[in-house]
Design a protein around this motif. Structure first.
Motif, PDB file in Angstrom:
ATOM      1  N   LEU A  38       0.819  -1.210   0.000  1.00 46.73           N
ATOM      2  CA  LEU A  38       0.000   0.000   0.000  1.00 46.73           C
ATOM      3  C   LEU A  38       0.853   1.261   0.000  1.00 46.73           C
ATOM      4  CD1 LEU A  38      -2.852  -0.915   2.525  1.00 46.73           C
ATOM      5  CD2 LEU A  38      -2.930  -0.951   0.025  1.00 46.73           C
ATOM      6  N   ARG A  39       2.065   1.152   0.496  1.00 45.20           N
ATOM      7  CA  ARG A  39       2.998   2.285   0.491  1.00 45.20           C
ATOM      8  C   ARG A  39       4.235   1.945  -0.337  1.00 45.20           C
ATOM      9  NH1 ARG A  39       1.895   6.001   4.682  1.00 45.20           N
ATOM     10  NH2 ARG A  39      -0.375   6.200   4.680  1.00 45.20           N
ATOM     11  N   HIS A  40       4.016   1.191  -1.406  1.00 49.45           N
ATOM     12  CA  HIS A  40       5.130   0.723  -2.234  1.00 49.45           C
ATOM     13  C   HIS A  40       5.739   1.883  -3.009  1.00 49.45           C
ATOM     14  CE1 HIS A  40       7.467  -2.378  -4.203  1.00 49.45           C
ATOM     15  NE2 HIS A  40       7.149  -1.892  -5.392  1.00 49.45           N
ATOM     16  N   ASN A  49       0.650   2.857  -9.343  1.00 51.27           N
ATOM     17  CA  ASN A  49      -0.794   2.974  -9.132  1.00 51.27           C
ATOM     18  C   ASN A  49      -1.506   1.645  -9.369  1.00 51.27           C
ATOM     19  OD1 ASN A  49      -0.898   5.722  -8.417  1.00 51.27           O
ATOM     20  ND2 ASN A  49      -0.730   6.320 -10.574  1.00 51.27           N
ATOM     21  N   VAL A  50      -1.016   0.893 -10.345  1.00 55.38           N
ATOM     22  CA  VAL A  50      -1.602  -0.424 -10.613  1.00 55.38           C
ATOM     23  C   VAL A  50      -1.340  -1.363  -9.440  1.00 55.38           C
ATOM     24  CG1 VAL A  50      -1.493  -2.460 -12.098  1.00 55.38           C
ATOM     25  CG2 VAL A  50      -1.452  -0.178 -13.113  1.00 55.38           C
ATOM     26  N   VAL A  51      -0.123  -1.313  -8.912  1.00 49.67           N
ATOM     27  CA  VAL A  51       0.240  -2.181  -7.788  1.00 49.67           C
ATOM     28  C   VAL A  51      -0.617  -1.866  -6.564  1.00 49.67           C
ATOM     29  CG1 VAL A  51       2.076  -2.794  -6.166  1.00 49.67           C
ATOM     30  CG2 VAL A  51       2.596  -2.520  -8.596  1.00 49.67           C
ATOM     31  N   ILE A  52      -0.724  -0.572  -6.232  1.00 48.79           N
ATOM     32  CA  ILE A  52      -1.492  -0.181  -5.044  1.00 48.79           C
ATOM     33  C   ILE A  52      -2.974  -0.492  -5.235  1.00 48.79           C
ATOM     34  CG2 ILE A  52      -2.230   1.780  -3.635  1.00 48.79           C
ATOM     35  CD1 ILE A  52       0.508   3.035  -4.122  1.00 48.79           C
ATOM     36  N   SER A  53      -3.492  -0.189  -6.415  1.00 52.38           N
ATOM     37  CA  SER A  53      -4.906  -0.455  -6.686  1.00 52.38           C
ATOM     38  C   SER A  53      -5.216  -1.944  -6.563  1.00 52.38           C
ATOM     39  CB  SER A  53      -5.265   0.054  -8.081  1.00 52.38           C
ATOM     40  OG  SER A  53      -6.604  -0.241  -8.389  1.00 52.38           O
ATOM     41  N   ALA A 102      -4.643  -2.779  11.980  1.00 52.97           N
ATOM     42  CA  ALA A 102      -5.151  -1.459  12.367  1.00 52.97           C
ATOM     43  C   ALA A 102      -4.612  -0.345  11.478  1.00 52.97           C
ATOM     44  CB  ALA A 102      -4.800  -1.176  13.826  1.00 52.97           C
ATOM     45  N   SER A 103      -3.489  -0.592  10.807  1.00 57.69           N
ATOM     46  CA  SER A 103      -2.879   0.451   9.978  1.00 57.69           C
ATOM     47  C   SER A 103      -3.493   0.553   8.589  1.00 57.69           C
ATOM     48  CB  SER A 103      -1.373   0.189   9.841  1.00 57.69           C
ATOM     49  OG  SER A 103      -1.120  -0.935   8.998  1.00 57.69           O
ATOM     50  N   ILE A 104      -4.320  -0.415   8.207  1.00 52.98           N
ATOM     51  CA  ILE A 104      -4.857  -0.440   6.839  1.00 52.98           C
ATOM     52  C   ILE A 104      -5.598   0.848   6.480  1.00 52.98           C
ATOM     53  CG2 ILE A 104      -6.513  -1.578   5.300  1.00 52.98           C
ATOM     54  CD1 ILE A 104      -5.735  -4.231   6.634  1.00 52.98           C
ATOM     55  N   PRO A 105      -6.534   1.343   7.316  1.00 56.68           N
ATOM     56  CA  PRO A 105      -7.244   2.577   6.929  1.00 56.68           C
ATOM     57  C   PRO A 105      -6.308   3.769   6.734  1.00 56.68           C
ATOM     58  CG  PRO A 105      -8.399   1.454   8.703  1.00 56.68           C
ATOM     59  CD  PRO A 105      -7.072   0.774   8.565  1.00 56.68           C
ATOM     60  N   ASP A 106      -5.224   3.833   7.516  1.00 51.49           N
ATOM     61  CA  ASP A 106      -4.287   4.950   7.388  1.00 51.49           C
ATOM     62  C   ASP A 106      -3.435   4.835   6.128  1.00 51.49           C
ATOM     63  OD1 ASP A 106      -5.203   5.971   9.759  1.00 51.49           O
ATOM     64  OD2 ASP A 106      -3.614   5.086  10.970  1.00 51.49           O
ATOM     65  N   ARG A 109      -5.223   4.722   0.221  1.00 56.16           N
ATOM     66  CA  ARG A 109      -5.294   6.042  -0.404  1.00 56.16           C
ATOM     67  C   ARG A 109      -6.638   6.718  -0.128  1.00 56.16           C
ATOM     68  NH1 ARG A 109      -4.055   4.379  -6.461  1.00 56.16           N
ATOM     69  NH2 ARG A 109      -5.688   2.904  -5.847  1.00 56.16           N
ATOM     70  N   MET A 110      -6.675   8.024  -0.351  1.00 59.73           N
ATOM     71  CA  MET A 110      -7.895   8.790  -0.095  1.00 59.73           C
ATOM     72  C   MET A 110      -9.064   8.273  -0.926  1.00 59.73           C
ATOM     73  SD  MET A 110      -7.380  11.124   2.210  1.00 59.73           S
ATOM     74  CE  MET A 110      -8.657  12.339   1.907  1.00 59.73           C
ATOM     75  N   ASN A 111      -8.777   7.836  -2.159  1.00 59.29           N
ATOM     76  CA  ASN A 111      -9.844   7.359  -3.042  1.00 59.29           C
ATOM     77  C   ASN A 111      -9.986   5.840  -3.025  1.00 59.29           C
ATOM     78  OD1 ASN A 111      -7.426   6.825  -4.272  1.00 59.29           O
ATOM     79  ND2 ASN A 111      -8.102   7.385  -6.349  1.00 59.29           N
ATOM     80  N   SER A 112      -9.450   5.206  -1.986  1.00 58.65           N
ATOM     81  CA  SER A 112      -9.539   3.749  -1.881  1.00 58.65           C
ATOM     82  C   SER A 112     -10.961   3.340  -1.493  1.00 58.65           C
ATOM     83  CB  SER A 112      -8.544   3.233  -0.841  1.00 58.65           C
ATOM     84  OG  SER A 112      -8.865   3.745   0.437  1.00 58.65           O
ATOM     85  N   PRO A 113     -11.301   2.057  -1.634  1.00 55.78           N
ATOM     86  CA  PRO A 113     -12.655   1.611  -1.272  1.00 55.78           C
ATOM     87  C   PRO A 113     -12.991   1.955   0.177  1.00 55.78           C
ATOM     88  CG  PRO A 113     -11.490  -0.110  -2.476  1.00 55.78           C
ATOM     89  CD  PRO A 113     -10.486   0.963  -2.199  1.00 55.78           C
ATOM     90  N   THR A 114     -14.201   2.437   0.395  1.00 54.37           N
ATOM     91  CA  THR A 114     -14.620   2.828   1.749  1.00 54.37           C
ATOM     92  C   THR A 114     -14.676   1.635   2.694  1.00 54.37           C
ATOM     93  OG1 THR A 114     -16.935   2.606   1.062  1.00 54.37           O
ATOM     94  CG2 THR A 114     -15.947   4.796   0.927  1.00 54.37           C
TER      95      THR A 114
END
Length: 369
Positions: A38-40, A49-53, A102-106, A109-114
């Motif tokens: 997620l922070r690659h 962006n493809v990796v994080i998505s 617990a760190s996943i929401p942080d 990304r801002m536009n990640s799935p809710t």
């Protein structure tokens, strides 16, 4: 986790070969791999962006749609795991995985799935209430991997500022249990009735599994505010507080101090919460119970401390008006339960009351006491 080449697969191959590899994997391993991406950091030959998505998509698929967080708790709570919980490496392992969860929401990304939110994690872990065989609540906390994981995860979620989310999920569930007991016992229950409920043991153990004092205080505050927002009556509130806290209230000096010191003398809660705090932590008996013999020394002690604070001129001059009103209300509620003989037997009580009246006349004239 995949870069540009993933798009070369037909959808069916992605779903039934690639995705299944992660879904059927060991949940703790899958979690650590996916969250790390997620922070690659990007490079020239990788579309970051493809990796994080793709990592976010797989996290939703594995941890949420396929209840991966719940599966992690099950893995820690399985008999084969529990045997090793006395080993030094096991508790740090639980703590490390809880930190990642617990760190996943942080990290998302801002536009990640809710759905990558703390609330989804909380809901899954609370569903363990129904899984007696996984929790084995007869165990001590430090020997139960699932409970350790719940406590560590909730502590970290609260430290990230989501104690209100946790309380909003806890209160409706526990209120249902309390209301069920009240309705089946002619609106009257006792400690034995509650403790006989298998699901009640989960809530006792869950709160006991949270050992971080800061987290305990934050959750306690939010539970009180959530109860107030639900228009809870005094009986319901007492038994909810009893179910969550009576065990750790008796076992941990820090929790007792939190209720009888911090919450009464230093914090400011709504008036209804103040009543519930005094009933649970000072009187230590349900509303409507005769107070004779119920922790009278504790009540007298808190009255003396309230009087000592309330009667000081410096308190009136320096404390915010909300704090003054709160202390005044607490003193008034406490004095209501005392007999004249008890008041007469308290050293310096009347002089302090008279001194406080002169200091707090504006509050008294407003009807706060």
């Amino acid at each position: 986790v995949a870069s540009n080449w993933l798009a070369c697969f037909p959808f069916s191959a992605q779903k039934y070969v690639y995705d299944v590899f992660f879904v059927h994997g060991f949940a703790t391993e899958v979690l650590q791999i996916l969250v790390s991406f997620l922070r690659h950091n990007g490079s020239d030959d990788i579309d970051i962006n493809v990796v994080i998505s793709n990592s976010e998509r797989l996290l939703v698929l594995c941890l949420l749609e396929n209840y991966g967080v719940l599966q992690i708790a099950r893995e820690f709570g399985s008999p084969s795991k529990s045997k090793g919980f006395n080993d030094e490496w096991m508790k740090p392992n639980v703590s490390r995985i809880a930190q990642v969860v617990a760190s996943i929401p942080d990290k998302a990304r801002m536009n990640s799935p809710t759905s990558l939110s703390s609330q989804q994690i909380i809901v899954q872990l609370l569903s363990l209430e129904e899984e007696r065989e996984v929790l084995d609540t007869s165990d001590e906390i430090d020997k139960n991997g699932a409970l350790l994981f719940i406590g560590e995860t909730f502590s970290r979620i609260c430290r990230r500022g989501s104690a209100d989310l946790l309380a909003s999920e806890l209160i409706p569930r526990v209120l249902r249990l309390v209301n069920s007991c009240l309705s089946s016992n002619d609106s009257s229950i006792n400690e034995d009735v509650l403790e006989s409920k298998p699901e009640a043991v989960f809530w006792l153990k869950m709160m006991e599994s949270i050992t971080d004092p800061y987290t305990t205080e934050r959750i306690s505050e939010q539970i009180l505010h959530e109860l107030a927002s639900q228009d809870t009556n005094d009986v319901q509130a007492y038994w909810v507080l009893w179910l969550f806290f009576h065990r750790i209230f008796n076992l941990r000096a820090s929790v007792r101090s939190m209720f009888v010191d911090t919450f009464i003398l230093w914090k400011v809660f709504p008036f209804s919460c103040l009543k519930w705090i005094l009933q649970f932590a000072v009187c230590e008996c349900p509303p409507g119970t005769s107070l004779s013999g119920h922790n009278r020394p504790g009540l007298l002690k808190i009255i003396q401390r309230l009087l000592a604070t309330w009667s000081k001129k410096e308190f009136v001059q320096t404390a915010p008006i909300e704090q003054q009103a709160y202390i005044t209300a607490g003193l008034g509620l406490s004095l209501e339960t005392m007999s004249k003989e008890e008041l007469d037997g308290m050293k310096d009580a009347m002089p302090l009351i008279l001194q406080g009246v002169s200091c707090n006349y504006p509050l008294l004239s407003c009807g706060c006491l």
